[in-house]
Design a protein around this motif. Structure first.
Motif, PDB file in Angstrom:
ATOM      1  N   THR A  20       0.530 -19.215 -13.235  1.00  0.00           N
ATOM      2  CA  THR A  20       1.753 -18.665 -13.596  1.00  0.00           C
ATOM      3  C   THR A  20       2.683 -18.690 -12.634  1.00  0.00           C
ATOM      4  N   LEU A  23       4.101 -22.209 -12.602  1.00  0.00           N
ATOM      5  CA  LEU A  23       4.817 -22.634 -13.627  1.00  0.00           C
ATOM      6  C   LEU A  23       6.325 -21.982 -13.576  1.00  0.00           C
ATOM      7  N   LEU A  24       6.257 -20.602 -13.158  1.00  0.00           N
ATOM      8  CA  LEU A  24       7.344 -19.796 -12.979  1.00  0.00           C
ATOM      9  C   LEU A  24       8.442 -20.656 -12.154  1.00  0.00           C
ATOM     10  N   LEU A  27       9.908 -23.581 -13.608  1.00  0.00           N
ATOM     11  CA  LEU A  27      10.622 -23.133 -14.582  1.00  0.00           C
ATOM     12  C   LEU A  27      12.133 -23.015 -13.861  1.00  0.00           C
ATOM     13  N   MET A  28      12.168 -22.242 -12.698  1.00  0.00           N
ATOM     14  CA  MET A  28      13.381 -22.194 -12.083  1.00  0.00           C
ATOM     15  C   MET A  28      13.941 -23.334 -11.588  1.00  0.00           C
ATOM     16  N   GLY A 324      10.796 -12.471 -10.344  1.00  0.00           N
ATOM     17  CA  GLY A 324       9.745 -13.053 -11.172  1.00  0.00           C
ATOM     18  C   GLY A 324       8.482 -12.864 -10.516  1.00  0.00           C
ATOM     19  N   VAL A 328       4.900 -11.313 -11.634  1.00  0.00           N
ATOM     20  CA  VAL A 328       3.660 -12.067 -11.580  1.00  0.00           C
ATOM     21  C   VAL A 328       2.704 -11.149 -11.069  1.00  0.00           C
TER      22      VAL A 328
END
Lengths: 348, 305
Positions: A20, A23-24, A27-28, A324, A328
């Protein structure tokens, strides 16, 4: 056997959390590259505060930070930077972003941590009271109260508290309207970088006292902002538990209602609520931004609002990334705690 | 307890049927009244403003308002019969400014964001739930990454990256708002997928598009509409938080969150300046929360009706 199960569970959660996290970060990375598609545009983001900039200077930045490299190399560099805590230098403050965040974060956490704890305690108790008095006056009062706080904008809660407790009842409450500490007091010597802890270490009690007094209103407004959704879920969880067989068994055994509800019911309802703490934590970030804006409290929310007014997208970007990542990590801790409290979770 | 739900024929008949159903609960009735008033006002005032701005005649925009929301008058006038909610530091009537700004600061964001989020979420969620496999896996991991960051925090970031304009704010909301809907549609699709009529449709050789719209979308959308009702309120609140912080403002247009933020500077003396715009947002959001709760009760079958 049980110990091994738990180990497998923890390892699986660690892998999940790392996926995660990556992936975060991806994403950013994708968001920034969609909004700033060319290397030159990216370079403009990095120096967002500067007005007059020549093409040569932009190209120098592109070269220096390898903004024209293939995307996967850029992403690998970025991933390395994030994990080593290198978020770049802020174009306006001329200070590394990590240093800025580490300076302002403790000030926000001093009221956010108590706020989350109070929200969870208050929400659980109110949820349990509402559930055990289902469809009676007390239930309606609690539900009405949280529906109101829930539908009110968080700044309205903060403004109301400010109006009532500072401006109208000020002579009695002596609560301050702004800041996180009395500016006339000399700050403690930085040891941990967390002013409150430093002051406690140095036995600087006037400072600690002023700090705590300044914390009260922001904490209260974050609690009022986030306790509604928590109480609602606590109530629903509690209703489910009170409908279950073991509660019926407890009643059948002749235990008094109070014991059944608060010993048997509440203890079993507490476990799923652990996961909700993370939600409260995530929600409080918004509440904290707003409360800090209203009370001119110089923490992360202050960083965000100044970045908005001085148009510093890089700062907001880095703070969002940091928030974020913290959520997490909080999620991961809650998962582990859930597994410790409820062995059934470990199987899945 | 199973209750036979009568099916009313025709649009108006079924609308009336639903209104009566919702209004059986006092909280639902209150929500219905607030939301109804909000929707009607937004349509009337919003279209007047559109016409007014098209023919460059702003007067048409405030034909229903007690005062011209841009005209200067007595500054910081307390609430009175002429100025029901008082005036701001420039002497503009706060009630008129609130009424004028409702379509722009509440109706447009809520409608655009929730509708786009439903459409995007439906497409992604239903395909993920129906097809499964790698598409499902990839999509769910992406939604997880989105849900890790609080939506409002992420929206602040994206709209600042997009230069902080009003349209930038709407785009940023659409980007952060769809994952919840994708999740909801996926869960509903997994439930519906096992039903016999889907298998029958597949046997019958219904086309993919028809299967998607008629069999999957229409059968999964009910609980999501109830959630969307609640969500209109969430979007209005979230947008006002962004406006309060100073994101997504539009020059020349009064916006509720911005009004509250301006009013903060006059707080001890002129409390009405910050309080009334905030209260109006509270009332609008409250309407959607009550209505959404009631709809959830009805569709989820928890209410006795």
């Amino acid at each position: 056997m049980a110990g091994r199960d738990f180990l497998v569970f923890v390892i699986r959660r660690i892998i999940n959390a790392i996926i995660t996290l990556v992936l975060l970060i991806l994403l950013m990375f994708v968001i920034v590259h969609v909004i700033y598609p060319t290397p030159i545009a990216l370079a403009r983001l990095y120096i967002s505060g500067a007005q007059h900039i020549t093409t040569q200077q932009l190209e120098a930045i592109v070269k220096r930070y390898h903004l024209d490299a293939p995307l996967y190399i850029q992403f690998a560099n970025y991933l390395r930077d994030v994990f080593t805590g290198n978020l770049g230098v802020d174009p306006i403050y001329k200070v590394p972003e990590t240093q800025l965040i580490m300076y302002y974060l403790p000030i926000t956490l001093t009221f956010m941590i108590p706020a989350v704890i109070i929200t969870v305690l208050l929400g659980t108790v109110l949820g349990a009271i509402a559930a055990s008095n289902r469809n009676r006056a007390l239930d309606y009062v609690i539900r009405g109260f949280y529906v109101f706080t829930w539908s009110s904008p968080p700044y309205f809660i903060a403004i109301l508290l400010l109006l009532i407790f500072v401006y109208w009842l000020g002579p009695w409450t002596h609560l301050p309207a702004s800041g996180y500490v009395n500016p006339l007091l000399p700050p403690p010597k930085p040891i941990t970088g967390w002013p409150l802890i430093d002051a406690i270490i140095e036995h600087d009690w006037p400072y600690v006292n002023s700090y705590i007094i300044h914390m009260i209103l922001p904490t209260a407004s974050v609690v009022l902002y986030s306790f509604g959704i928590y109480t609602r879920m606590a109530r629903n969880t509690m209703l489910d538990v009170l409908d279950s067989d073991f509660v019926r068994l407890a009643y059948a055994k002749g235990l008094p209602r109070r014991t059944v509800v608060y010993r048997v019911g509440l203890r079993n309802a507490l476990i799923p609520l652990v996961t909700l703490m993370v939600l409260t934590f995530a929600l409080s970030w918004t509440g904290a931004y707003v409360a800090e804006d209203v009370y001119r409290y110089h923490g992360m929310g202050y960083l965000v609002t100044t970045a908005v007014t001085s148009v510093d997208p890089l700062m907001i970007y880095d703070i969002t990334l940091f928030v974020g990542l913290s959520v997490v990590v909080a999620n991961f801790i809650a998962d582990i705690l859930y597994g410790v409290l409820d062995p059934r979770v470990r199987i899945t | 307890m199973t209750v036979q739900r009568q099916v009313a024929r025709g649009f108006w008949a079924s609308l009336w049927y639903w209104i009566r159903l919702i209004a059986k609960d006092p909280a639902g009735l209150l929500g219905l009244i607030i939301v109804g008033a909000f929707v009607m006002w937004s349509i009337i005032e919003g279209s007047l403003q559109l016409i007014g701005s098209y023919i460059h005649n702003p007067a048409l925009g405030w034909v229903l308002l007690p005062h011209n929301p841009f005209k200067f008058g007595p500054p910081l006038h307390p609430p009175s019969l002429t100025y029901l909610f008082g005036t701001n530091i420039e002497g503009q009537d706060i009630l008129s400014r609130i009424l004028y700004s409702i379509p722009y600061s509440a109706a447009y964001p809520a409608f655009l964001v929730v509708l786009s989020a439903i459409l995007i979420g439906a497409f992604l969620g239903i395909t993920a739930g129906y097809m499964g496999g790698w598409w499902d896996e990839v999509l769910m991991r992406i939604t997880d990454a989105f849900l890790a960051v609080p939506a409002i925090v992420l929206a602040i970031m994206i709209s600042i990256l997009l230069k902080a304009s009003f349209t930038g704010m709407i785009y940023s909301f659409i980007v952060v708002w769809w994952p919840i809907y994708a999740r909801l549609f996926r869960a509903e699709t997994l439930r519906v997928k096992a039903m016999d009529y889907i298998a029958a449709a597949q046997l019958y050789g219904v086309s993919k598009v028809r299967l998607f719209f008629k069999y999957l979308f229409l059968n999964t959308v009910d609980p999501i509409i109830a959630y969307a009702m609640l969500d209109f309120g969430n979007v209005i609140l979230a947008a006002s938080i962004l406006n309060f912080i100073g994101v997504g403002l539009q020059p020349g247009v009064p916006i509720l969150g911005e009004m509250a933020s301006d009013g903060l500077s006059g707080l001890p003396g002129a409390w009405w300046w910050a309080v009334f715009p905030s209260v109006s947002i509270l009332i609008i959001a409250l309407g959607f929360v009550l209505l959404g709760d009631r709809l959830q009760d009805i569709i989820g079958g928890r209410a006795a009706y």
